[in-house]
Design a protein around this motif. Structure first.
Motif, PDB file in Angstrom:
ATOM      1  N   ARG A 206       7.417  -6.541 -11.051  1.00 45.94           N
ATOM      2  CA  ARG A 206       6.707  -6.747  -9.792  1.00 45.94           C
ATOM      3  C   ARG A 206       6.534  -8.241  -9.579  1.00 45.94           C
ATOM      4  O   ARG A 206       6.626  -9.030 -10.522  1.00 45.94           O
ATOM      5  CB  ARG A 206       5.332  -6.067  -9.809  1.00 45.94           C
ATOM      6  CG  ARG A 206       5.395  -4.562  -9.802  1.00 45.94           C
ATOM      7  CD  ARG A 206       4.007  -3.931  -9.705  1.00 45.94           C
ATOM      8  NE  ARG A 206       3.185  -4.258 -10.864  1.00 45.94           N
ATOM      9  CZ  ARG A 206       2.064  -4.969 -10.821  1.00 45.94           C
ATOM     10  NH1 ARG A 206       1.611  -5.447  -9.665  1.00 45.94           N
ATOM     11  NH2 ARG A 206       1.370  -5.205 -11.922  1.00 45.94           N
ATOM     12  N   GLY A 219       4.645  -6.737  -4.500  1.00 43.42           N
ATOM     13  CA  GLY A 219       5.429  -5.514  -4.497  1.00 43.42           C
ATOM     14  C   GLY A 219       6.400  -5.480  -5.655  1.00 43.42           C
ATOM     15  O   GLY A 219       6.408  -6.375  -6.517  1.00 43.42           O
ATOM     16  N   GLU A 222      12.387  -4.916  -5.990  1.00 43.16           N
ATOM     17  CA  GLU A 222      13.229  -4.551  -4.847  1.00 43.16           C
ATOM     18  C   GLU A 222      12.536  -4.880  -3.523  1.00 43.16           C
ATOM     19  O   GLU A 222      13.166  -5.387  -2.580  1.00 43.16           O
ATOM     20  CB  GLU A 222      13.573  -3.058  -4.901  1.00 43.16           C
ATOM     21  CG  GLU A 222      14.466  -2.657  -6.066  1.00 43.16           C
ATOM     22  CD  GLU A 222      13.718  -2.557  -7.395  1.00 43.16           C
ATOM     23  OE1 GLU A 222      14.390  -2.550  -8.445  1.00 43.16           O
ATOM     24  OE2 GLU A 222      12.464  -2.497  -7.381  1.00 43.16           O
ATOM     25  N   GLU A 223      11.243  -4.600  -3.448  1.00 41.11           N
ATOM     26  CA  GLU A 223      10.504  -4.865  -2.215  1.00 41.11           C
ATOM     27  C   GLU A 223      10.434  -6.356  -1.914  1.00 41.11           C
ATOM     28  O   GLU A 223      10.611  -6.776  -0.761  1.00 41.11           O
ATOM     29  CB  GLU A 223       9.089  -4.285  -2.324  1.00 41.11           C
ATOM     30  CG  GLU A 223       9.042  -2.759  -2.314  1.00 41.11           C
ATOM     31  CD  GLU A 223       7.683  -2.222  -2.672  1.00 41.11           C
ATOM     32  OE1 GLU A 223       7.391  -1.071  -2.263  1.00 41.11           O
ATOM     33  OE2 GLU A 223       6.903  -2.909  -3.364  1.00 41.11           O
ATOM     34  N   ASN A 227      12.437  -8.584   1.136  1.00 41.43           N
ATOM     35  CA  ASN A 227      11.513  -8.979   2.189  1.00 41.43           C
ATOM     36  C   ASN A 227      12.105 -10.156   2.978  1.00 41.43           C
ATOM     37  O   ASN A 227      12.498 -11.166   2.385  1.00 41.43           O
ATOM     38  CB  ASN A 227      10.167  -9.380   1.578  1.00 41.43           C
ATOM     39  CG  ASN A 227       9.148  -9.772   2.627  1.00 41.43           C
ATOM     40  OD1 ASN A 227       9.177 -10.887   3.138  1.00 41.43           O
ATOM     41  ND2 ASN A 227       8.229  -8.867   2.923  1.00 41.43           N
TER      42      ASN A 227
END
Length: 242
Positions: A206, A219, A222-223, A227
Motif C-alpha cells: 500500500r 490505497g 494498483e490503486e 491514479n
C-alpha cells in the motif's frame, strides 16, 4: 501493527505534519511518496523519536511509543535507516553492525552473533569487508550496511529513508529484492520513503501520498499506480483524457 493517529509535528514554530493517519500491518511494505519538502523525512524522524510530535499517537503492537526518546523507540522495536546512510566511516563494518544492537545489547547480547549471522546471510557481500572501515565501502555496500545495522536490533518495523539515493539501477533492484526478503522471511513491517516512486511501487503493498505535510491519497499499489494524479506528478505518465 503500527497505528499512527492524528500525528502533528512542528519544527520550531512551523508545523510540518498535519493530522497524519497511517496503519502498517505485520509483514507489509508501505510506501510514503511525495515531492521534496512534503514532510516524508520528518514523518519518519517523528516515528523514530528524533522529533517529538505536538499531537497524535504512535502505537506499535499495542504499546504507545510517541514521545519516547529515540533509544527507547528502538528498544520497543522500531528501527530507522536514515537518509544518506549515516554509517560511522571510521569504524569497521562489524562495529557498525554491532552498534545496531546497542539499545538491546545487555538484554540480548547472547543473540548478537545470531543476529550478525542473519544479517550477513542477507547481505553476503559484507562478509569480506567485516574488518574494513565503513567509509571505504562503495555507495551500494554502505546502503546495505545501513540496512543491516537497522536489522541488528531485530525490529518489528524498519523505516527506510531514500535507500536508492545516488545508487545505480542494478544496486537499487538488489535493495528492493532485499526488502521483499525482509518482508517474507522475517515478517518485518517496512515503511519505505522513496523519490523513485516507480521503484517503490514495485514492492509496496500500500502507499500514502504526502503533500505539504498532509496525506492526500492512499490505497493499494494498483490503486496508487493507476491514479491519474500520481501518474502525472510522480511517474511521468500523462493519463488518457476521457
Amino acid at each position: 501493527m503500527l497505528e499512527v493517529k492524528g500525528l502533528c509535528t512542528h519544527i520550531g514554530k512551523i508545523q510540518i505534519l498535519h493530522d497524519i493517519d497511517i496503519e502498517v500491518n505485520k509483514g507489509e511494505i508501505v510506501s510514503i511518496i511525495g515531492a521534496n519538502g512534503a514532510g516524508k523525512s520528518t514523518l519518519l524522524n517523528t516515528l523514530a523519536g528524533l522529533y517529538r510530535p505536538t499531537a497524535g499517537t504512535v502505537i506499535l503492537e499495542n504499546e504507545m511509543i510517541s514521545g519516547l526518546p529515540a533509544f527507547k523507540v528502538v528498544a520497543k522495536g522500531l528501527s530507522l535507516v536514515p537518509e544518506g546512510r549515516q554509517i560511522f566511516s571510521s569504524l569497521s563494518v562489524k562495529e557498525n553492525l554491532m552498534l545496531g544492537m546497542f539499545s538491546k545489547y545487555y538484554k540480548e547480547k547472547k543473540h548478537a552473533n545470531e543476529n550478525l549471522t542473519r544479517v550477513l546471510d542477507m547481505f553476503p557481500g559484507l562478509k569480506k569487508h567485516l574488518d574494513n572501515l565503513g567509509g571505504n565501502l562503495s555507495g551500494g555496500e554502505q546502503q546495505m550496511l545501513a540496512i543491516g545495522r537497522g536489522l541488528m536490533s531485530n525490529p518489528k518495523i524498519i523505516l527506510l529513508d531514500e535507500p536508492s539515493m545516488g545508487l545505480a539501477p542494478k544496486i537499487v533492484n538488489e535493495i528492493l529484492e532485499t526488502l521483499m526478503v525482509i518482508k517474507k522471511e522475517l515478517g518485518t513491517m517496512v515503511i519505505l520513503v522513496e523519490q523513485n516512486v516507480k521503484a517503490a511501487l514495485q514492492v509496496t503493498d500500500r502507499a500514502f501520498v504526502l503533500d505539504q505535510g498532509r496525506i492526500i491519497l492512499s490505497g493499494s499499489r494498483e490503486e496508487i499506480s493507476s491514479n491519474p494524479q500520481v501518474m502525472s506528478a510522480y511517474l511521468g505518465i500523462k493519463a488518457n483524457s476521457a
